[in-house]
Design an enzyme around this catalytic site. Structure first.
Site, mmCIF file in Angstrom:
data_model
loop_
_atom_site.group_PDB
_atom_site.id
_atom_site.type_symbol
_atom_site.label_atom_id
_atom_site.label_comp_id
_atom_site.label_asym_id
_atom_site.label_seq_id
_atom_site.Cartn_x
_atom_site.Cartn_y
_atom_site.Cartn_z
ATOM 1 N N LYS A 101 -10.454 16.826 60.236
ATOM 2 C CA LYS A 101 -10.885 17.962 61.060
ATOM 3 C C LYS A 101 -9.666 18.471 61.803
ATOM 4 O O LYS A 101 -8.730 17.716 62.079
ATOM 5 C CB LYS A 101 -11.935 17.495 62.077
ATOM 6 C CG LYS A 101 -12.816 18.597 62.573
ATOM 7 C CD LYS A 101 -13.801 19.002 61.508
ATOM 8 C CE LYS A 101 -14.873 19.919 61.965
ATOM 9 N NZ LYS A 101 -15.941 20.055 60.981
ATOM 10 N N GLY A 216 -29.227 31.245 63.257
ATOM 11 C CA GLY A 216 -27.936 31.761 62.808
ATOM 12 C C GLY A 216 -27.795 31.517 61.316
ATOM 13 O O GLY A 216 -28.791 31.529 60.584
ATOM 14 N N GLY A 219 -30.009 28.222 60.359
ATOM 15 C CA GLY A 219 -31.439 28.382 60.626
ATOM 16 C C GLY A 219 -32.062 29.458 59.740
ATOM 17 O O GLY A 219 -33.168 29.291 59.210
HETATM 18 P P1 NAD Z 1 -24.405 30.201 64.158
HETATM 19 O O1 NAD Z 1 -23.438 30.460 65.240
HETATM 20 O O2 NAD Z 1 -24.489 31.105 62.989
HETATM 21 O O3 NAD Z 1 -25.900 30.148 64.771
HETATM 22 C C1 NAD Z 1 -26.225 29.388 65.905
HETATM 23 C C2 NAD Z 1 -27.662 29.730 66.296
HETATM 24 O O4 NAD Z 1 -28.028 28.863 67.377
HETATM 25 C C3 NAD Z 1 -27.865 31.154 66.807
HETATM 26 O O5 NAD Z 1 -29.125 31.607 66.358
HETATM 27 C C4 NAD Z 1 -27.868 31.001 68.325
HETATM 28 O O6 NAD Z 1 -28.617 32.008 68.977
HETATM 29 C C5 NAD Z 1 -28.536 29.654 68.452
HETATM 30 N N1 NAD Z 1 -28.231 28.947 69.696
HETATM 31 C C6 NAD Z 1 -27.023 28.752 70.272
HETATM 32 N N2 NAD Z 1 -27.160 28.038 71.401
HETATM 33 C C7 NAD Z 1 -28.486 27.773 71.506
HETATM 34 C C8 NAD Z 1 -29.269 27.075 72.449
HETATM 35 N N3 NAD Z 1 -28.717 26.485 73.511
HETATM 36 N N4 NAD Z 1 -30.606 26.983 72.231
HETATM 37 C C9 NAD Z 1 -31.171 27.566 71.161
HETATM 38 N N5 NAD Z 1 -30.497 28.250 70.246
HETATM 39 C C10 NAD Z 1 -29.165 28.353 70.421
HETATM 40 O O7 NAD Z 1 -24.122 28.693 63.707
HETATM 41 P P2 NAD Z 1 -24.537 28.013 62.329
HETATM 42 O O8 NAD Z 1 -23.438 28.175 61.349
HETATM 43 O O9 NAD Z 1 -25.922 28.419 61.982
HETATM 44 O O10 NAD Z 1 -24.524 26.461 62.736
HETATM 45 C C11 NAD Z 1 -25.595 25.871 63.460
HETATM 46 C C12 NAD Z 1 -25.325 24.380 63.627
HETATM 47 O O11 NAD Z 1 -25.189 23.770 62.350
HETATM 48 C C13 NAD Z 1 -24.051 24.033 64.395
HETATM 49 O O12 NAD Z 1 -24.302 22.851 65.135
HETATM 50 C C14 NAD Z 1 -23.051 23.725 63.291
HETATM 51 O O13 NAD Z 1 -22.029 22.848 63.719
HETATM 52 C C15 NAD Z 1 -23.953 23.059 62.275
HETATM 53 N N6 NAD Z 1 -23.433 23.117 60.903
HETATM 54 C C16 NAD Z 1 -23.211 24.318 60.318
HETATM 55 C C17 NAD Z 1 -22.751 24.354 59.013
HETATM 56 C C18 NAD Z 1 -22.533 25.667 58.298
HETATM 57 O O14 NAD Z 1 -22.263 25.647 57.098
HETATM 58 N N7 NAD Z 1 -22.660 26.801 58.964
HETATM 59 C C19 NAD Z 1 -22.509 23.154 58.313
HETATM 60 C C20 NAD Z 1 -22.762 21.941 58.945
HETATM 61 C C21 NAD Z 1 -23.233 21.937 60.247
#
Ligand code: NAD
Length: 414
Positions: A101, A216, A219
């Site tokens: 990382k 996001g 989700g």
């Molecule tokens: P993103 O930034 O696209 O979306 C984040 C979502 O969470 C948004 O809808 C935002 O409104 C919501 N959010 C933020 N803070 C919040 C809170 N306190 N309460 C409720 N909702 C809240 O991020 P993403 O890419 O969808 O990633 C989401 C999670 O998944 C993160 O923890 C990330 O580390 C993890 N993750 C993502 C990936 C990937 O491929 N994108 C891979 C592995 C893990």
């Protein structure tokens, strides 16, 4: 989660597996920690020095693999934890990568595009000798994106004189990326949910209620695939709030309006009654406490702690965000009989897609979009079955089982 906690988890898995102490010691510590500071010429003519890290945890199973994040609160302990989790994740889903990382301490919103590009080139210059298609393969992470990765790759190629498309993954499709990448984490999560609905809940998707925190990238795609699988998504929330309907929400109508800029709490589309006035609003915190079969935290970390663990009513939690359930909460949830599908398994779809992209770039193995989706679903379900089997055989939680499988594979490769 601290690095000490990771060390303890690796240590206890190693002891249970009767792995020799020297091997446990090798897996417990990152193989290399690069701490760098590098100058960047700002638009006002002044030079600022930034701090960056690359932690290479373990490469016994293949090149190190892990994202690069830009954040003002990046710190070394956190980067070490995330690097170790990548080694475990790549091992548990069985792809030939290790874990790493990187991060730069910067709030990217305070930089112009030119400064962001120079920062990326400066960071690439300071670590390029340790990076490579067969050495360590970065990808986008928090606050970084395909454009930033393209700058990183260009600087790497300039410094090494090589054409190296596989030196990074998460590239835009036109730059050698793959189509499935964008939805891969959500799709992988949906495959896991489908599998555990059958094996743990022993029921059909159409009788299974789901609540999702976070709308996001993860989700959204997850909800899309779950709705195609006929799951009853009764609640969705993001940072602005959320909605609930006990007959199920119409994901597609919700998504369509949401993409026009409307906020979730103002939308109500029921999958049975269509546009409706019967939705209840639900806060991003309260959604976690709803009575559903499957709760999916897909937003940010540390959402379920000892403060709210006793209020959780879901039967199963599928961790899509990284580390949404902390260790104290996990103990409470265990006494309540709630199963947790761990992040290193359920959100591994993204790194699986990264593997396909890298394999196409360095090995010329190209999968069409539908084939890539099928591959991803198959690998995620296989890994889930292996974790479930280990949990049954060893009488441990799914998280402990995932750690046991990962540590066993890394130790074998060592
Ligand atoms: P993103 O930034 O696209 O979306 C984040 C979502 O969470 C948004 O809808 C935002 O409104 C919501 N959010 C933020 N803070 C919040 C809170 N306190 N309460 C409720 N909702 C809240 O991020 P993403 O890419 O969808 O990633 C989401 C999670 O998944 C993160 O923890 C990330 O580390 C993890 N993750 C993502 C990936 C990937 O491929 N994108 C891979 C592995 C893990």
């Amino acid at each position: 989660m601290s690095y000490n906690e990771i060390r303890d988890l690796i240590g206890s898995a190693g002891t249970k597996l009767k792995i020799p102490k020297e091997k446990i010691a090798q897996i417990s510590e990152p193989k290399r920690v690069i701490e760098t500071s590098f100058p960047v010429k700002m638009e006002n003519g002044k030079t600022r020095v930034f701090k960056g890290y690359r932690v290479q945890h373990n490469d016994a199973r293949g090149p190190y693999k892990g994202g690069i994040r830009y954040h003002e609160k990046v710190d070394l302990d956190e980067v070490k934890v995330l690097a170790a989790l990548m080694s475990l994740k790549t091992a548990v889903i069985g792809i030939p990568f290790g874990g790493s990382k990187g991060g730069v301490e910067v709030d990217p919103r305070t930089l112009s595009q030119k400064e962001l590009k120079r920062l990326t080139e400066g960071f690439a210059k300071s670590i390029f000798e340790s990076i490579g298609e067969q050495k360590d393969v970065p990808a986008p992470d928090v606050n970084t994106n395909p454009k930033i990765m393209k700058w990183f790759r260009a600087e790497y190629e300039k410094l090494t004189g090589q054409n190296a498309p596989g030196v990074i993954t998460g590239k835009a499709y036109r730059d050698g990326g793959i189509k499935v990448r964008d939805e891969a984490t959500g799709l992988g999560g949906a495959a896991v949910v489908e599998q555990i609905t059958k094996t743990i809940l022993k029921q059909k998707p159409e009788e299974t209620t789901v609540a999702i925190q976070g709308f996001g990238n993860v989700g959204n795609h997850l909800a899309h695939h779950l709705s195609h699988m006929k799951f009853k998504i009764i609640a969705i929330a993001d940072i602005d709030g959320g909605i609930m309907h006990e007959d199920g929400l119409d994901y597609h109508a919700t998504y369509k309006q949401r993409s026009k800029g409307e906020k979730l709490p103002s939308l109500c589309f029921c999958s049975i009654h269509g546009p409706s006035k019967d939705c209840c609003e639900v806060s991003p915190v309260k959604i976690l406490e709803e009575k559903v079969d499957i709760l999916i935290p897909a937003a940010v970390g540390d959402q379920i702690t000892k403060a709210n663990a006793n209020k959780i009513k879901a039967k199963v939690i599928v961790e899509m965000a990284n580390h949404p359930v902390d260790a104290e909460a996990e103990k409470i949830l265990k006494t309540k009989g709630i199963s947790i599908v761990p992040d290193i398994l359920s959100n591994a779809g993204g790194v699986l897609a990264s593997y396909l992209e890298w394999r196409e770039n360095v090995g010329g193995v190209k999968l069409e979009y539908e084939e890539a989706k099928t591959y991803l679903i198959r690998k995620m379900k296989k890994a889930t079955s292996e974790v479930e089997k280990m949990a049954l055989d060893e009488k441990v939680s799914l998280r402990e089982a995932a750690y046991l499988i990962a540590i066993k594979r890394i130790a074998k490769a060592l």
